[in-house]
Design a protein around this motif. Sequence first.
Motif, short mmCIF file in Angstrom:
data_model
loop_
_atom_site.label_atom_id
_atom_site.label_comp_id
_atom_site.label_asym_id
_atom_site.label_seq_id
_atom_site.Cartn_x
_atom_site.Cartn_y
_atom_site.Cartn_z
N PHE A 89 8.94 -10.49 -13.04
CA PHE A 89 7.79 -10.95 -12.09
C PHE A 89 6.44 -11.06 -12.70
N GLY A 90 6.53 -10.84 -14.15
CA GLY A 90 5.16 -10.75 -14.81
C GLY A 90 3.89 -9.96 -13.99
N LEU A 91 2.85 -10.74 -13.76
CA LEU A 91 1.64 -10.07 -13.32
C LEU A 91 2.25 -9.50 -11.77
N GLY A 92 2.95 -10.25 -11.41
CA GLY A 92 3.42 -9.88 -9.83
C GLY A 92 4.06 -8.58 -9.65
N ALA A 93 4.43 -8.03 -10.92
CA ALA A 93 5.10 -6.54 -11.09
C ALA A 93 4.15 -5.54 -10.44
N VAL A 130 2.34 -18.41 -6.57
CA VAL A 130 1.47 -17.82 -7.51
C VAL A 130 1.99 -17.16 -9.11
N VAL A 131 3.35 -16.60 -8.84
CA VAL A 131 3.80 -16.47 -10.21
C VAL A 131 4.20 -17.52 -10.84
N SER A 132 4.54 -18.80 -10.41
CA SER A 132 4.82 -19.97 -11.07
C SER A 132 3.42 -20.44 -11.38
N ILE A 133 2.44 -20.76 -10.88
CA ILE A 133 1.26 -21.05 -11.53
C ILE A 133 0.70 -20.23 -12.61
N LEU A 134 1.05 -18.74 -12.41
CA LEU A 134 0.65 -17.93 -13.69
C LEU A 134 1.68 -18.43 -15.04
N SER A 135 2.79 -18.79 -14.75
CA SER A 135 3.60 -19.22 -15.81
C SER A 135 3.03 -20.84 -16.30
N ASN A 153 5.03 -13.38 -23.13
CA ASN A 153 4.26 -14.44 -21.97
C ASN A 153 4.79 -14.03 -20.86
N LEU A 154 6.16 -13.69 -20.62
CA LEU A 154 6.86 -13.21 -19.48
C LEU A 154 6.06 -12.29 -18.57
N SER A 155 5.64 -11.13 -19.41
CA SER A 155 4.96 -9.95 -18.85
C SER A 155 3.88 -10.33 -18.63
N GLY A 162 8.71 -17.01 -12.15
CA GLY A 162 7.71 -17.98 -12.34
C GLY A 162 8.07 -18.88 -13.45
N ALA A 163 8.72 -18.43 -14.60
CA ALA A 163 9.02 -19.43 -15.60
C ALA A 163 10.04 -20.33 -15.53
#
Length: 171
Positions: A89-93, A130-135, A153-155, A162-163
């Motif tokens: 989930f990246g920053l969504g974590a 939101v996680v897609s926009i972050l990617s 970049n994933l995290s 998102g990626a």
Amino acid sequence: MARGSAQNAKSNKANNQPASAKGAGSHLRANKGHEADFDDFEPLVEPSANRDIAGVVIAVLAIASFIAVISPATAPVTAAVAGFYHLGFGLGAYVLPIVILLFAATLFLGEDSPLNVRSVAGGAVVFIAVVSILSLMVPGTSVSCDLMFTPQNLSASGGYIGAFIASALQN
């Protein structure tokens, strides 16, 4: 023993009921007339207790995963949980355990819960957006989407969720 069971079979035949239908011990003389007392019993826990137990379990898991995400350790379980959240989930974590904790809190409300299927689905769509926009904001992905899928970049962006969506939208 054989004589008693033959008498029980006779009394059950006389009542036109099989031996198992009468209940345990209902054929005994001392229990005559008390069969209704055994049918009405109170449960040990209230029906809302299942929701409360589920709420406590989910809340404990949410708090444990939030601690693992915030301060990853070298322990194998916490490292695996932190890796799952950060890579997935990246920053969504950082947001997801809090959302799970809020969901656990709504389990205690019972039927008065403000959540319904539409609001949960809407929140999930907003989170995925939101996680897609972050990617999509990862530098250098305008030419190729491969940079979105590097572990660092994933995290730091939207994770695998998102990626995948950002690469599908970008292509």
